[in-house]
Design a protein around this motif. Structure first.
Motif, PDB file in Angstrom:
ATOM      1  N   SER A   1      -9.724  -2.388   6.580  1.00  0.00           N
ATOM      2  CA  SER A   1      -8.459  -3.079   6.674  1.00  0.00           C
ATOM      3  C   SER A   1      -8.217  -3.510   8.104  1.00  0.00           C
ATOM      4  O   SER A   1      -8.724  -2.905   9.037  1.00  0.00           O
TER       5      SER A   1
ATOM      6  N   ASN B   1     -11.940  -2.456  -3.537  1.00  0.00           N
ATOM      7  CA  ASN B   1     -11.393  -1.932  -2.276  1.00  0.00           C
ATOM      8  C   ASN B   1     -12.559  -1.580  -1.367  1.00  0.00           C
ATOM      9  O   ASN B   1     -13.273  -0.602  -1.604  1.00  0.00           O
TER      10      ASN B   1
ATOM     11  N   TYR C   1      -8.151  -7.335   2.112  1.00  0.00           N
ATOM     12  CA  TYR C   1      -8.233  -6.288   3.133  1.00  0.00           C
ATOM     13  C   TYR C   1      -7.780  -6.787   4.493  1.00  0.00           C
ATOM     14  O   TYR C   1      -7.687  -6.018   5.452  1.00  0.00           O
TER      15      TYR C   1
ATOM     16  N   ASP D   1      -1.513  -0.854   4.657  1.00  0.00           N
ATOM     17  CA  ASP D   1      -2.964  -0.722   4.777  1.00  0.00           C
ATOM     18  C   ASP D   1      -3.592  -0.366   3.430  1.00  0.00           C
ATOM     19  O   ASP D   1      -3.518   0.779   2.983  1.00  0.00           O
ATOM     20  N   PRO D   2      -4.241  -1.327   2.775  1.00  0.00           N
ATOM     21  CA  PRO D   2      -4.812  -1.031   1.443  1.00  0.00           C
ATOM     22  C   PRO D   2      -5.968  -0.040   1.505  1.00  0.00           C
ATOM     23  O   PRO D   2      -6.382   0.476   0.467  1.00  0.00           O
TER      24      PRO D   2
ATOM     25  N   SER E   1      -5.572   5.329  -1.428  1.00  0.00           N
ATOM     26  CA  SER E   1      -5.003   4.041  -1.839  1.00  0.00           C
ATOM     27  C   SER E   1      -5.285   3.766  -3.309  1.00  0.00           C
ATOM     28  O   SER E   1      -6.386   3.974  -3.810  1.00  0.00           O
TER      29      SER E   1
ATOM     30  N   LEU F   1      -5.098   0.753  -4.482  1.00  0.00           N
ATOM     31  CA  LEU F   1      -5.322  -0.689  -4.565  1.00  0.00           C
ATOM     32  C   LEU F   1      -6.810  -1.012  -4.703  1.00  0.00           C
ATOM     33  O   LEU F   1      -7.528  -1.171  -3.728  1.00  0.00           O
TER      34      LEU F   1
ATOM     35  N   ALA G   1       0.831  -1.212   0.000  1.00  0.00           N
ATOM     36  CA  ALA G   1       0.000   0.000   0.000  1.00  0.00           C
ATOM     37  C   ALA G   1       0.863   1.259   0.000  1.00  0.00           C
ATOM     38  O   ALA G   1       0.531   2.261  -0.609  1.00  0.00           O
TER      39      ALA G   1
ATOM     40  N   ARG H   1      -5.726   2.786   3.172  1.00  0.00           N
ATOM     41  CA  ARG H   1      -5.177   4.088   3.531  1.00  0.00           C
ATOM     42  C   ARG H   1      -5.719   5.168   2.595  1.00  0.00           C
ATOM     43  O   ARG H   1      -6.150   4.862   1.473  1.00  0.00           O
TER      44      ARG H   1
END
Lengths: 365, 365
Positions: free
Chosen positions: B125, B121, B163, B133-134, B139, B141, A297, B136
C-alpha cells in the motif's frame, strides 16, 4: 422480517430514561430541553414530549424541527447566525442564545421580541477529547470574559454554559459548578435563567440523581434563576441499536465478519473518536472482528465474542446507537442507509422511514 | 448571487483533468473508470463522460447511479453483497468483482451472464493512514493468497488490485507493480483483464504521464490483459471549491473567522484524517483560524493568511473540495447542506441541487 440495516429505537428504553428526566425535573425545578444535535429522530418524539420541556438547537433547521415536531419551549443557539436567517429564527424561538457579543450586537434590534441569552465559556470542560473540548485553546464557543459579558447584561436575560461531556462524576460536576459560581457569580445573580447545557450523564446506572437535583436546586435558589439542562445522550442513552446482517466471513489471521452497514456512514463518531462499538453480551468462545462493508480499510465496528460461530445471514445488534448517529449518517459508498424503526410499547415494530436509491441519487443532484 | 454554502464545480478545471485522462488512455491502452466512491455528483458527468470509459462502484446504489447517470462500462465491486441485491446488481453491471472467494462461490451461479472478477490484495500500500491502508493487518479487502486465487481462476476473467492512495511517486508505482508481477505473475498471465484500482495521482502537476503510460502498456502486453484504472481523486482533483461566507469574527487569543459551513458536515475527511483545508493563495499579513459553525469544538478548517482583514459577509473559497466531500456530506447540527453548483465552460453558474429544511427533516423520519 424488516430488512437490515436499521436503527431500532426502543420506546420502553426511552421511557426508562424519561422517568429519570422527570424525577430530576421534579426534584430540582430545572427544565430539561432535548439537544437536537444529538438526537432529532422526530418519529420518536411522542415518547419524550411529556417528559421534557422542549428542545434546544444548533441551527435554523434544528430550531424549526424542534418547534414543529416537538413543540413546547424552543431554544435557539447557533455558533453564528447569518443575516438572512435571523428573522425566521425569531419566529420559531422562545429564546435565542448568541455565541458572541458581536453576534448579539449585530442582531439585538431584530430579536427584541423574545428572550436573549449569551453563551458563556467558563474555561472548564470534562471532555477527554480535544476535538470535543469547548475549553480548548482559542475555542470559538462562547464568551470567556466576565467583563465583556457584564457589559451586555442589559441586553440578555440569561446565559448558556455548556462544558460537560458524558460526565458521570457528580463530585466533579459540583466542584466545577462551584468554580463557575466563584468566577461568574456576580453575573449569575443578575440573570433570570441559566442553562447548564448537556453532557451530564444523569441517566447512567447508579448516578446519584437526587444529589444532582439538590445541587441544581441550591444553584437556582442562590442566584434566583430558572435552571435549564439540555440533555442529549442522557435522554436517549441505550435506547437504540443498529441492526445488521452478516454478509461474509473471512479468516485473515483473525476471524472477520462483514456486515451490511458501515461505521463511517452509520455510526460516524466511532470513526472520528477511534472507539469500538458495543455488542452485548460480548461473551462466548467465538471471537470476531465485525467490519463494515464500505471500501474504507478501517471500517471496523470492533472485536466481540459470541456464544456460537457466526454464519452468513446472522443478525447482530450494535448497542447504544441512538446518539450522534442518525443525525450524521451519510451516503458514503452508497451503502444503504439504515431504516428508522421504532419498537412501540406494545412490542410492535413501526418503520418510520426507509431510504432508497432515489434518496441516494437525490443527495448528489 | 447564489447563497452560500455551495460546492462549486468548475467544468474547465474538470476538463483539464479529463485531457490528462485522455492522454493516459491513448498512450497506455488502459481504460479509465470513474470511482464513484470519491465523486458521484452526476450533474457534472456530462463533462467527464466522453473522456472516461465508465464507472466503478462500491455498492448497489453506486452501481445503479453509474449505469443510469454515466453509462458506458459499469464495474460492480462490493466488500460484500447481500443475497437480495445480487440479481439487481447483475442487471446493471458489465463486470462484477467479488471481495472474497467465499462471495464468489456464493454467487457464482447467479452471475454467469457477466464477467466476474476477484479483488486481489497484494499486501502493499502507499497509504500513510492506517485507516485507509488496504494492506493493514487482518485487512478484509481482497484475497491475499495466490493459492486461493488460483483455485478459482476458472470462475473469473480478471482481478482488481487497489493498493495506491494519492501516490504521486512513479518510481514507487513501478517498483510495487513489479513486485506484484513477481508474486502473482502466474495468475496475471491467465486473466483477460486487470484493474489496478485508483489512487495514482497522475493528474498532479509534473506527473510523468508518459512514463506511467509506458509502464501500463508494458504490463498489459506482458500478461495479455486489458488494464483498467479507477481514478477517483485524480479525475476531479482541484476541480471544485466549497464557497462559504464569514458570519462572525472573534479574537480569542487568535483571530477567528466563523463561516457558514462545517468540516464534519461538508468536508468530513479533514476531520477524520485531522488535516487542514486549503485556501488559496494563503498569503498576506492577516492570519485567521477559519472555523465551522457546528457545535463541535474541533470544527476548524485551518489557519490561513489573507491580504486584507476579513469582514462579516466576506466570501471565502475552500480549495480542492470535490473528492470525498459531497459523497459523505451529512446533516450534522442541521447545518445547511451546501448547494451543488457547476460553473459551465461559458462561465455561467448552474445550480444543480439545493437542499432545504424538507430534506433535513426527511432525513430523520
Amino acid at each position: 422480517m424488516i430488512q437490515t440495516p436499521y436503527y431500532l429505537i426502543d420506546a420502553d428504553r426511552l421511557r426508562q430514561n424519561m422517568a429519570v428526566v422527570d424525577r430530576l425535573r421534579q426534584a430540582s425545578g430545572a427544565k430539561a430541553l432535548l439537544a437536537l444535535k444529538c438526537f432529532a429522530t422526530w418519529p420518536a418524539f411522542e415518547h419524550m414530549r411529556d417528559h421534557m420541556d422542549g428542545t434546544t438547537s444548533s441551527s435554523l433547521y434544528e430550531l424549526r424541527l424542534g418547534r414543529e415536531k416537538f413543540g413546547k419551549e424552543t431554544h435557539a443557539y447557533s455558533v453564528a447566525w447569518p443575516d438572512h436567517e435571523i428573522d425566521e429564527a425569531v419566529g420559531y424561538a422562545d429564546k435565542i442564545i448568541f455565541n458572541s457579543t458581536g453576534q448579539l450586537a449585530r442582531f439585538r434590534d431584530r430579536t427584541g421580541g423574545i428572550a436573549r441569552g449569551l453563551r458563556l465559556n467558563p474555561g472548564l470542560s470534562t471532555s477527554g477529547f480535544d476535538l470535543a473540548d469547548p475549553a480548548r485553546p482559542f475555542s470559538r464557543l462562547g464568551e470567556w470574559s466576565a467583563e465583556k459579558i457584564e457589559a451586555v447584561l442589559p441586553d440578555i436575560s440569561g446565559v448558556m454554559i455548556h462544558y460537560n461531556c458524558e460526565n458521570a462524576d457528580v463530585d466533579l460536576f459540583e466542584r466545577q459548578l462551584s468554580e463557575i459560581e466563584g468566577r461568574f457569580g456576580a453575573i449569575l445573580d443578575r440573570l433570570d435563567w441559566v442553562s447548564l447545557g448537556g453532557g451530564i450523564h444523569f441517566t447512567g446506572e447508579g448516578y446519584p440523581v437526587d444529589r444532582l437535583a439538590a445541587r441544581l436546586k441550591a444553584f437556582a435558589a442562590a442566584h434566583g434563576v430558572q435552571v435549564y439542562l439540555e440533555p442529549g445522550e442522557a435522554a436517549i442513552t441505550r435506547s437504540a441499536t443498529l441492526e445488521v446482517t452478516v454478509l461474509d466471513l473471512l479468516d485473515n489471521g483473525k476471524q472477520l465478519a462483514i456486515v451490511d452497514s458501515s461505521v463511517e456512514a452509520h455510526m460516524l463518531d466511532l470513526l472520528i473518536y477511534r472507539q469500538s462499538a458495543k455488542v452485548e453480551p460480548d461473551a462466548g468462545d467465538h471471537s470476531y472482528m465485525v467490519c463494515g462493508k464500505s471500501c474504507l480499510a478501517g471500517d471496523i465496528f470492533g472485536e466481540f465474542r459470541f456464544a456460537e460461530p457466526l454464519k452468513v445471514g446472522d443478525r447482530l445488534s450494535i448497542a447504544d446507537a441512538a446518539g450522534y448517529t442518525m443525525v450524521k449518517k451519510n451516503w458514503f459508498n452508497g451503502v444503504k442507509m439504515p431504516s428508522i424503526v421504532i419498537r412501540e410499547p406494545d412490542g410492535s415494530l413501526r418503520v418510520a422511514r426507509e431510504f432508497g436509491y432515489g434518496d441516494y441519487a437525490s443527495s448528489l443532484g
